[in-house]
Design a protein around this motif. Sequence first.
Motif, PDB file in Angstrom:
ATOM      1  N   THR A  23     -10.295 146.245  53.230  1.00  0.00           N
ATOM      2  CA  THR A  23      -9.249 146.277  52.210  1.00  0.00           C
ATOM      3  C   THR A  23      -8.708 147.694  52.104  1.00  0.00           C
ATOM      4  OG1 THR A  23     -10.302 144.500  50.940  1.00  0.00           O
ATOM      5  CG2 THR A  23      -8.689 145.867  49.782  1.00  0.00           C
ATOM      6  N   ARG A  24      -7.389 147.825  52.032  1.00  0.00           N
ATOM      7  CA  ARG A  24      -6.774 149.135  51.804  1.00  0.00           C
ATOM      8  C   ARG A  24      -5.589 148.949  50.877  1.00  0.00           C
ATOM      9  NH1 ARG A  24      -6.388 154.400  54.525  1.00  0.00           N
ATOM     10  NH2 ARG A  24      -6.287 155.731  52.682  1.00  0.00           N
ATOM     11  N   ARG A  25      -5.460 149.856  49.898  1.00  0.00           N
ATOM     12  CA  ARG A  25      -4.383 149.770  48.909  1.00  0.00           C
ATOM     13  C   ARG A  25      -3.387 150.904  49.098  1.00  0.00           C
ATOM     14  NH1 ARG A  25      -5.812 145.885  45.478  1.00  0.00           N
ATOM     15  NH2 ARG A  25      -8.032 145.372  45.322  1.00  0.00           N
ATOM     16  N   THR A  26      -2.164 150.682  48.647  1.00  0.00           N
ATOM     17  CA  THR A  26      -1.146 151.715  48.709  1.00  0.00           C
ATOM     18  C   THR A  26      -1.339 152.704  47.561  1.00  0.00           C
ATOM     19  OG1 THR A  26       0.382 150.407  47.369  1.00  0.00           O
ATOM     20  CG2 THR A  26       0.530 150.162  49.767  1.00  0.00           C
ATOM     21  N   PHE A  76     -17.861 146.557  69.156  1.00  0.00           N
ATOM     22  CA  PHE A  76     -18.274 147.836  69.737  1.00  0.00           C
ATOM     23  C   PHE A  76     -18.443 148.963  68.714  1.00  0.00           C
ATOM     24  CE2 PHE A  76     -15.468 145.559  72.765  1.00  0.00           C
ATOM     25  CZ  PHE A  76     -16.444 145.156  73.657  1.00  0.00           C
ATOM     26  N   GLY A  77     -18.414 148.633  67.436  1.00  0.00           N
ATOM     27  CA  GLY A  77     -18.574 149.659  66.414  1.00  0.00           C
ATOM     28  C   GLY A  77     -17.372 150.582  66.305  1.00  0.00           C
ATOM     29  N   ARG A  78     -16.184 150.066  66.536  1.00  0.00           N
ATOM     30  CA  ARG A  78     -14.969 150.893  66.542  1.00  0.00           C
ATOM     31  C   ARG A  78     -13.987 150.499  65.430  1.00  0.00           C
ATOM     32  NH1 ARG A  78     -12.727 151.319  72.588  1.00  0.00           N
ATOM     33  NH2 ARG A  78     -11.549 153.031  71.612  1.00  0.00           N
ATOM     34  N   CYS A  83      -8.851 151.013  62.314  1.00  0.00           N
ATOM     35  CA  CYS A  83      -8.148 151.128  61.034  1.00  0.00           C
ATOM     36  C   CYS A  83      -7.406 152.454  60.914  1.00  0.00           C
ATOM     37  CB  CYS A  83      -9.138 150.957  59.883  1.00  0.00           C
ATOM     38  SG  CYS A  83      -9.732 149.261  59.692  1.00  0.00           S
ATOM     39  N   ASN A  84      -7.990 153.528  61.424  1.00  0.00           N
ATOM     40  CA  ASN A  84      -7.310 154.820  61.372  1.00  0.00           C
ATOM     41  C   ASN A  84      -5.962 154.759  62.075  1.00  0.00           C
ATOM     42  OD1 ASN A  84      -9.354 155.997  59.913  1.00  0.00           O
ATOM     43  ND2 ASN A  84     -10.330 156.964  61.675  1.00  0.00           N
ATOM     44  N   TRP A  85      -5.932 154.133  63.260  1.00  0.00           N
ATOM     45  CA  TRP A  85      -4.677 154.033  64.008  1.00  0.00           C
ATOM     46  C   TRP A  85      -3.683 153.149  63.251  1.00  0.00           C
ATOM     47  CZ3 TRP A  85      -0.773 151.551  66.388  1.00  0.00           C
ATOM     48  CH2 TRP A  85      -0.092 152.231  67.412  1.00  0.00           C
ATOM     49  N   PRO A 110     -10.616 153.267  52.834  1.00  0.00           N
ATOM     50  CA  PRO A 110     -10.649 151.816  53.049  1.00  0.00           C
ATOM     51  C   PRO A 110     -12.020 151.254  52.676  1.00  0.00           C
ATOM     52  CG  PRO A 110      -9.801 152.966  54.983  1.00  0.00           C
ATOM     53  CD  PRO A 110     -10.351 154.017  54.077  1.00  0.00           C
ATOM     54  N   SER A 111     -12.015 150.020  52.233  1.00  0.00           N
ATOM     55  CA  SER A 111     -13.273 149.334  51.917  1.00  0.00           C
ATOM     56  C   SER A 111     -13.694 148.495  53.109  1.00  0.00           C
ATOM     57  CB  SER A 111     -13.091 148.436  50.690  1.00  0.00           C
ATOM     58  OG  SER A 111     -14.206 147.577  50.509  1.00  0.00           O
ATOM     59  N   TYR A 112     -14.931 148.719  53.580  1.00  0.00           N
ATOM     60  CA  TYR A 112     -15.498 147.928  54.669  1.00  0.00           C
ATOM     61  C   TYR A 112     -16.705 147.169  54.103  1.00  0.00           C
ATOM     62  CZ  TYR A 112     -12.921 151.231  57.656  1.00  0.00           C
ATOM     63  OH  TYR A 112     -11.948 151.995  58.238  1.00  0.00           O
TER      64      TYR A 112
END
Length: 225
Positions: A23-26, A76-78, A83-85, A110-112
Amino acid sequence: MLLSPLNMSSPRPIIPGATYMVTRRTTQRLFLLAPSPWLEQLFLYCLAVATEHTGVVVHALTVMSNHYHLIATDPFGRLPEMCNWLHEFVAKAVNARYGRWENLWSSEPPSYVRLVGPDDVLAKTVYTLANPVAAGLVSHGEQWPGVRLFSPGRRRIVRPEGFFRENGPTPKVATLNVVAPPLGVSSHQAYRAVLEAVAAEEARVRESFRATGRQFLGARRVLAQ
């Protein structure tokens, strides 16, 4: 000055092979992701490029006007790299389109949330897809005019115009592969389980609205915002 342990966030390990809800918020909950054909193409294109590079597998996605939810498996743990990209290029393209210079995303990271078993995966997938209904925006999820994605299959997303260079490093077309969530059953059974659970949850929300006299905003007024 060194931060004391009490002032530091606990690290959240990313486990290869695990399934997560992202989850990511503006920033300031502004409607910077409001539905439009351009925003949909941009978000899906950036997600497609990011997942092609990292191998992250998409199961479900809903982009609301001021946040998004993504259900994905990270072989693969990426996942943070992916998300960064996604976040970087969605932000740059949106800011360029609207002439903004400030942050697009909230200062909160971001929430993981790791989804441990099939029940968790199903519950969070339902939450993701029923979000427009639960928020009182539309009465049925398929009426949401923005991105709401969970049907398995490959989608070819053309690079949107206006930000990415014609001869730049990003591909002209990227492929976004959506796979049914890992519920411990066949892909077809998992897809049907999601459909039925989402329908049941949305029906529950509609009944709650009727009981309290509330009304849904509707897709037309969502777009007008």
